[in-house]
Design a protein around this motif. Structure first.
Motif, PDB file in Angstrom:
ATOM      1  N   ARG A   6       7.364  18.456  32.560  1.00  0.00           N
ATOM      2  CA  ARG A   6       8.479  18.145  32.406  1.00  0.00           C
ATOM      3  C   ARG A   6       9.374  18.562  30.883  1.00  0.00           C
ATOM      4  O   ARG A   6      10.364  19.083  31.026  1.00  0.00           O
ATOM      5  CB  ARG A   6       8.894  16.659  32.669  1.00  0.00           C
ATOM      6  CG  ARG A   6      10.307  15.993  32.495  1.00  0.00           C
ATOM      7  CD  ARG A   6      10.238  14.511  32.756  1.00  0.00           C
ATOM      8  NE  ARG A   6       9.515  13.691  31.793  1.00  0.00           N
ATOM      9  CZ  ARG A   6       9.719  13.512  30.683  1.00  0.00           C
ATOM     10  NH1 ARG A   6      10.714  14.074  29.986  1.00  0.00           N
ATOM     11  NH2 ARG A   6       8.720  12.711  29.868  1.00  0.00           N
ATOM     12  N   THR A   7       8.552  18.364  29.836  1.00  0.00           N
ATOM     13  CA  THR A   7       9.119  18.519  28.511  1.00  0.00           C
ATOM     14  C   THR A   7       8.805  19.947  28.119  1.00  0.00           C
ATOM     15  O   THR A   7       9.565  20.620  27.133  1.00  0.00           O
ATOM     16  CB  THR A   7       8.437  17.607  27.486  1.00  0.00           C
ATOM     17  OG1 THR A   7       7.117  17.808  27.548  1.00  0.00           O
ATOM     18  CG2 THR A   7       8.860  16.248  27.995  1.00  0.00           C
ATOM     19  N   ALA A   8       7.678  20.676  28.543  1.00  0.00           N
ATOM     20  CA  ALA A   8       7.465  21.988  28.179  1.00  0.00           C
ATOM     21  C   ALA A   8       7.357  23.090  29.056  1.00  0.00           C
ATOM     22  O   ALA A   8       7.177  24.336  28.809  1.00  0.00           O
ATOM     23  CB  ALA A   8       6.160  21.938  27.227  1.00  0.00           C
ATOM     24  N   GLY A   9       7.359  22.725  30.291  1.00  0.00           N
ATOM     25  CA  GLY A   9       7.196  23.590  31.310  1.00  0.00           C
ATOM     26  C   GLY A   9       5.955  24.208  31.630  1.00  0.00           C
ATOM     27  O   GLY A   9       5.641  24.965  32.563  1.00  0.00           O
ATOM     28  N   LEU A  10       4.914  23.559  30.968  1.00  0.00           N
ATOM     29  CA  LEU A  10       3.527  23.761  31.268  1.00  0.00           C
ATOM     30  C   LEU A  10       3.122  23.149  32.502  1.00  0.00           C
ATOM     31  O   LEU A  10       3.525  22.087  32.621  1.00  0.00           O
ATOM     32  CB  LEU A  10       2.679  23.349  30.048  1.00  0.00           C
ATOM     33  CG  LEU A  10       2.797  24.119  28.756  1.00  0.00           C
ATOM     34  CD1 LEU A  10       2.152  23.767  27.772  1.00  0.00           C
ATOM     35  CD2 LEU A  10       3.210  25.882  28.609  1.00  0.00           C
ATOM     36  N   CYS A  11       1.835  23.689  33.179  1.00  0.00           N
ATOM     37  CA  CYS A  11       1.671  23.001  34.528  1.00  0.00           C
ATOM     38  C   CYS A  11       0.161  23.158  34.473  1.00  0.00           C
ATOM     39  O   CYS A  11      -0.518  23.921  34.181  1.00  0.00           O
ATOM     40  CB  CYS A  11       2.164  24.011  35.598  1.00  0.00           C
ATOM     41  SG  CYS A  11       2.264  22.937  36.984  1.00  0.00           S
ATOM     42  N   SER A  12      -0.368  22.054  35.090  1.00  0.00           N
ATOM     43  CA  SER A  12      -1.774  21.833  35.518  1.00  0.00           C
ATOM     44  C   SER A  12      -1.743  21.446  37.017  1.00  0.00           C
ATOM     45  O   SER A  12      -0.708  20.760  37.436  1.00  0.00           O
ATOM     46  CB  SER A  12      -2.266  20.320  34.836  1.00  0.00           C
ATOM     47  OG  SER A  12      -2.410  20.894  33.277  1.00  0.00           O
ATOM     48  N   VAL A  15      -3.234  12.296  34.027  1.00  0.00           N
ATOM     49  CA  VAL A  15      -2.208  12.978  34.883  1.00  0.00           C
ATOM     50  C   VAL A  15      -0.843  12.569  34.458  1.00  0.00           C
ATOM     51  O   VAL A  15      -0.084  13.468  34.370  1.00  0.00           O
ATOM     52  CB  VAL A  15      -2.222  12.105  36.127  1.00  0.00           C
ATOM     53  CG1 VAL A  15      -1.057  12.416  37.215  1.00  0.00           C
ATOM     54  CG2 VAL A  15      -3.634  12.567  37.258  1.00  0.00           C
ATOM     55  N   ALA A  16      -0.510  11.709  33.809  1.00  0.00           N
ATOM     56  CA  ALA A  16       0.724  11.231  33.367  1.00  0.00           C
ATOM     57  C   ALA A  16       0.912  12.268  31.987  1.00  0.00           C
ATOM     58  O   ALA A  16       2.336  12.815  31.841  1.00  0.00           O
ATOM     59  CB  ALA A  16       0.717   9.792  32.404  1.00  0.00           C
ATOM     60  N   HIS A  17      -0.063  12.448  31.387  1.00  0.00           N
ATOM     61  CA  HIS A  17       0.416  13.536  30.308  1.00  0.00           C
ATOM     62  C   HIS A  17       0.858  14.817  30.798  1.00  0.00           C
ATOM     63  O   HIS A  17       1.553  15.518  30.371  1.00  0.00           O
ATOM     64  CB  HIS A  17      -0.967  13.677  29.172  1.00  0.00           C
ATOM     65  CG  HIS A  17      -1.142  12.564  28.377  1.00  0.00           C
ATOM     66  ND1 HIS A  17      -0.173  12.114  27.261  1.00  0.00           N
ATOM     67  CD2 HIS A  17      -2.139  11.513  28.267  1.00  0.00           C
ATOM     68  CE1 HIS A  17      -0.663  11.149  26.818  1.00  0.00           C
ATOM     69  NE2 HIS A  17      -1.900  10.662  27.275  1.00  0.00           N
ATOM     70  N   ARG A  18      -0.121  15.201  31.739  1.00  0.00           N
ATOM     71  CA  ARG A  18       0.262  16.489  32.224  1.00  0.00           C
ATOM     72  C   ARG A  18       1.436  16.601  33.282  1.00  0.00           C
ATOM     73  O   ARG A  18       2.302  17.573  32.925  1.00  0.00           O
ATOM     74  CB  ARG A  18      -0.891  16.936  33.575  1.00  0.00           C
ATOM     75  CG  ARG A  18      -2.283  17.036  32.787  1.00  0.00           C
ATOM     76  CD  ARG A  18      -2.223  17.976  31.439  1.00  0.00           C
ATOM     77  NE  ARG A  18      -3.595  18.079  30.881  1.00  0.00           N
ATOM     78  CZ  ARG A  18      -4.127  17.287  29.856  1.00  0.00           C
ATOM     79  NH1 ARG A  18      -3.240  16.189  29.568  1.00  0.00           N
ATOM     80  NH2 ARG A  18      -5.224  17.640  29.370  1.00  0.00           N
ATOM     81  N   ILE A  19       1.970  15.876  33.626  1.00  0.00           N
ATOM     82  CA  ILE A  19       3.364  15.501  34.261  1.00  0.00           C
ATOM     83  C   ILE A  19       4.437  15.448  33.271  1.00  0.00           C
ATOM     84  O   ILE A  19       5.289  16.408  33.380  1.00  0.00           O
ATOM     85  CB  ILE A  19       3.671  13.974  35.258  1.00  0.00           C
ATOM     86  CG1 ILE A  19       2.631  14.329  36.451  1.00  0.00           C
ATOM     87  CG2 ILE A  19       5.046  13.958  35.362  1.00  0.00           C
ATOM     88  CD1 ILE A  19       2.552  13.107  37.299  1.00  0.00           C
ATOM     89  N   ASP A  20       3.967  14.793  31.964  1.00  0.00           N
ATOM     90  CA  ASP A  20       5.149  14.908  30.852  1.00  0.00           C
ATOM     91  C   ASP A  20       5.245  16.419  30.225  1.00  0.00           C
ATOM     92  O   ASP A  20       6.364  16.849  29.959  1.00  0.00           O
ATOM     93  CB  ASP A  20       4.731  13.883  29.618  1.00  0.00           C
ATOM     94  CG  ASP A  20       5.659  13.846  28.808  1.00  0.00           C
ATOM     95  OD1 ASP A  20       6.849  13.584  29.100  1.00  0.00           O
ATOM     96  OD2 ASP A  20       5.176  14.323  27.462  1.00  0.00           O
TER      97      ASP A  20
END
Length: 176
Positions: free
Chosen positions: A69-75, A61-66
């Motif tokens: 935030r940083t690349a605009g990609l979403c899970s 979850v922390a990686h996906r939130i990052d």
């Protein structure tokens, strides 16, 4: 628009919908629900699944939130529109090459074989296209027939087969 390795890509929206699903960007509060819904007893200790322990799920979850935030990609967390039940997750993460994002999805066992992965993945790939991504890929083990059907329904085609420590791994891709 975001700069960096995905320069020129708009931020993916945090809330999507499909016929039967509500797709909401993963948040820290989702970790326990994801773990409870997606941890499966059949998984061995050697499994690479991010959902085999709560600690691994929290890191996922922390990686996906990052990445959002940083690349605009979403899970996204997938919830049934009628019941509100969490049925799985679907989204994109950073890939190994510029402007190529990897699609991933997981549906809880009791919700499989209903077309929900295809429905969610379609919504996510459509959002990738709207955000300006030029290509999306997915890796699938050759024996995972259901997952192969999902990506083929999205128009993805087999581009290469690699080998890793677990055996053959097909890479499917689609230009957006």
């Amino acid at each position: 628009m975001l700069a960096g390795p995905y320069g020129g890509v708009d931020v993916m929206r945090g809330l999507l919908g499909s016929g039967r699903l509500r797709l909401a960007a993963v948040t820290e509060a989702d970790a326990i629900r994801l773990y409870e819904a997606l941890a499966e007893p059949a998984m061995s200790a050697g499994s690479r699944s991010p959902f085999r322990s709560l600690e691994r799920t929290e890191r996922w979850v922390a990686h996906r939130i990052d990445e959002q935030r940083t690349a605009g990609l979403c899970s996204y967390v997938l919830c049934d529109r009628e019941t509100g039940d969490l049925v799985g997750t679907c989204g994109v993460r950073r890939g190994p090459a510029v402007a190529e994002s990897e699609l991933g999805y997981r549906i809880a066992g009791r919700y499989r074989r209903r077309g929900l992965a295809t429905e969610a993945a379609t919504a996510v790939v459509d959002e990738c296209r709207a955000a300006g991504l030029s290509r999306v890929w997915a890796t699938i083990r050759p024996d995972n027939v259901g997952s192969r059907r999902v990506v083929e329904a999205l128009g993805m085609r087999l581009t290469v087969t690699d080998l890793d420590d677990a055996g053959p791994l097909h890479r499917y891709a689609v230009d957006l």
